[in-house]
Design an enzyme around this catalytic site. Structure first.
Site, PDB file in Angstrom:
ATOM      1  N   GLU A 175       5.678  -6.828   3.570  1.00  0.00           N
ATOM      2  CA  GLU A 175       4.995  -7.312   4.776  1.00  0.00           C
ATOM      3  C   GLU A 175       4.566  -8.767   4.679  1.00  0.00           C
ATOM      4  O   GLU A 175       3.798  -9.243   5.496  1.00  0.00           O
ATOM      5  CB  GLU A 175       3.742  -6.455   5.040  1.00  0.00           C
ATOM      6  CG  GLU A 175       4.052  -5.059   5.487  1.00  0.00           C
ATOM      7  CD  GLU A 175       2.819  -4.287   5.943  1.00  0.00           C
ATOM      8  OE1 GLU A 175       1.686  -4.797   5.772  1.00  0.00           O
ATOM      9  OE2 GLU A 175       2.988  -3.193   6.467  1.00  0.00           O
ATOM     10  N   LYS A 306       0.770   3.613  16.080  1.00  0.00           N
ATOM     11  CA  LYS A 306       2.138   3.188  15.778  1.00  0.00           C
ATOM     12  C   LYS A 306       3.051   4.026  16.664  1.00  0.00           C
ATOM     13  O   LYS A 306       3.239   5.222  16.401  1.00  0.00           O
ATOM     14  CB  LYS A 306       2.483   3.456  14.308  1.00  0.00           C
ATOM     15  CG  LYS A 306       1.779   2.553  13.306  1.00  0.00           C
ATOM     16  CD  LYS A 306       2.049   3.031  11.875  1.00  0.00           C
ATOM     17  CE  LYS A 306       1.460   2.065  10.845  1.00  0.00           C
ATOM     18  NZ  LYS A 306       1.447   2.676   9.490  1.00  0.00           N
TER      19      LYS A 306
HETATM   20  P1  PGA Z   1       4.260   1.476   6.599  1.00  0.00           P
HETATM   21  O1  PGA Z   1       2.819   0.997   6.147  1.00  0.00           O
HETATM   22  O2  PGA Z   1       4.700   0.711   7.771  1.00  0.00           O
HETATM   23  O3  PGA Z   1       5.072   1.190   5.354  1.00  0.00           O
HETATM   24  O4  PGA Z   1       4.145   2.954   6.864  1.00  0.00           O
HETATM   25  C1  PGA Z   1       1.918   0.393   6.967  1.00  0.00           C
HETATM   26  C2  PGA Z   1       0.601   1.106   6.905  1.00  0.00           C
HETATM   27  O5  PGA Z   1       0.401   2.019   6.079  1.00  0.00           O
HETATM   28  O6  PGA Z   1      -0.283   0.773   7.684  1.00  0.00           O
HETATM   29 ZN    ZN Z   2      -1.737   2.380   6.913  1.00  0.00          ZN
END
Ligand code: PGA
Ligand code: ZN
Length: 381
Positions: A175, A306
């Protein structure tokens, strides 16, 4: 709008994994990201794989001729979920929404919004986002408090550069956060001290928080830290983990703690003091039933949104509304394997979501921050 033409194809995300891009009527496109520390209760990104979902969309789905006028019309696509998976459903819905709105999604959905979210920016990271020696805590997040997104972006960049220089860090996680071989506690101490200095020099208050993503180091009995204090690991049981989290929140004035307990521990979450934002990501997975359970057991006062955890923009909207009605603060979020799609920025503004977690560094992260800066510019004329 009416669908006359749909094309789906495989692209690569920031982690060079296969992702899907959908193009509607030869003009409006969208793509969707993937996680690494995915929650057990997320829907599948692709029912089989990207190629299979693309083939289904291109040759089997009967999308041509479908009409869309309002946001709710997008529900017509939800029924494809079992065939193509959540990432494919969402990419279709995003692309249609772009055509309906002529690429100004936030304005189409909520023209009166004046709400630009505060960014949460991952500055130091580890856990499942790197294979290198790193902290067990997945993300150390900046929460800048300036009034404008431009100032917030500037101060996050400043701290990101400063941390690399002062700690001599060279490598980054998936990230775009710096990987440090310091212990979890040393990183907390460093940020605590540094952010007070930043406030004095730049005049912008920068709070901070963490995403522990603790399911990734929970072995079923213990939270197994590789390096919790200088060169020392630890195995903490549930009670010790709760004590540790409550202590670091208090000692370092953490304003945000995501997934402090493993993804099934609604009760453990309820014992984290709500003097901070206690945020559920893997715990809730943008899922209505799990959100209801989290509210009932007083586990959280904050949650991650998400869209691809639930695989539908319609279902995502319902979860956001329900969270708001129950005083749960929402944080819309990128995934570690990102694309250049900026839809989450538009949705944050349209749905008046107070926070967006979208990293600081790397083109897939910066494009979402830039989209917010552009929207802020349009709003203020
Ligand atoms: P991920 O992690 O996109 O790899 O699931 C992001 C998070 O845990 O917030
Ligand atoms: Zn998370």
């Amino acid at each position: 709008m009416i669908i006359k033409e749909v094309k789906a194809r495989k692209i690569l995300n920031s982690r060079k994994e296969p992702a899907i891009e959908v193009i509607i009527n030869n003009k409006y496109s969208a793509s969707t990201p993937s996680g690494a520390s995915t929650g057990t209760h997320e829907v599948k990104a692709f029912t089989k794989d990207v190629n299979d979902s693309c083939f289904y969309i291109n040759h089997k789905a009967t999308l041509k001729g479908l009409k869309f006028e309002t946001f709710d019309d997008l529900e017509q696509i939800d029924s494809l979920l079992p065939k193509i998976g959540g990432n494919a459903v969402l990419a279709i819905q995003y692309a249609i929404l772009r055509e309906m709105s002529n690429n100004e999604v936030w304005k189409f959905l909520n023209p009166h919004s004046r709400s630009i979210p505060m960014p949460l920016g991952n500055v130091i990271g580890g856990g499942k986002h790197t294979k290198k020696r790193s902290t067990s805590i997945q993300e150390f997040l900046l929460m800048p408090r300036a009034m404008s997104i431009r100032d917030n972006i500037a101060v996050m960049r400043h701290v990101h550069e400063k941390a690399a220089k002062e700690l001599k860090l060279k490598e980054m996680t998936d990230e775009g956060a710096w990987i440090s071989s310091l212990s979890d506690t040393e990183v907390l101490e460093y940020l605590h001290k540094t952010l007070s200095n930043v406030e004095n020099t730049m005049g912008i208050k920068v709070n901070f928080g963490i995403d522990m993503a603790s399911s990734s180091f929970w072995d079923g009995k213990y939270y197994v830290y590789k390096n919790i204090v200088k060169d020392k690991g630890a195995k903490l049981n549930m009670a010790q983990q709760i004590e540790f989290v409550n202590k670091i929140v208090k000692d370092h004035f953490l304003c945000y703690v995501e997934d402090p307990l493993n993804e099934e521990d609604f009760d453990g979450f309820s014992r984290i003091k709500k003097t901070t934002l206690v945020c559920g990501d893997d715990l809730v997975t943008t899922n209505m039933e799990r959100l209801k359970q989290a509210i009932k057991s007083k586990s959280i006062n904050c949650m991650i949104i998400k869209p691809n955890q639930i695989g539908s923009i319609i279902q995502t909207r319902k979860v956001v509304d329900f969270a708001k009605a129950n005083d749960i603060i929402t944080v819309i979020s990128h995934r570690s394997g990102e694309t250049m799609d900026t839809m989450i920025a538009d949705l944050a503004v349209a749905w008046e979501i107070p926070y967006i977690k979208t990293g600081i560094h790397g083109k897939e992260r910066e494009c979402k921050l830039q989209r917010l800066a552009d929207i802020e510019g349009i709003m203020h004329g």
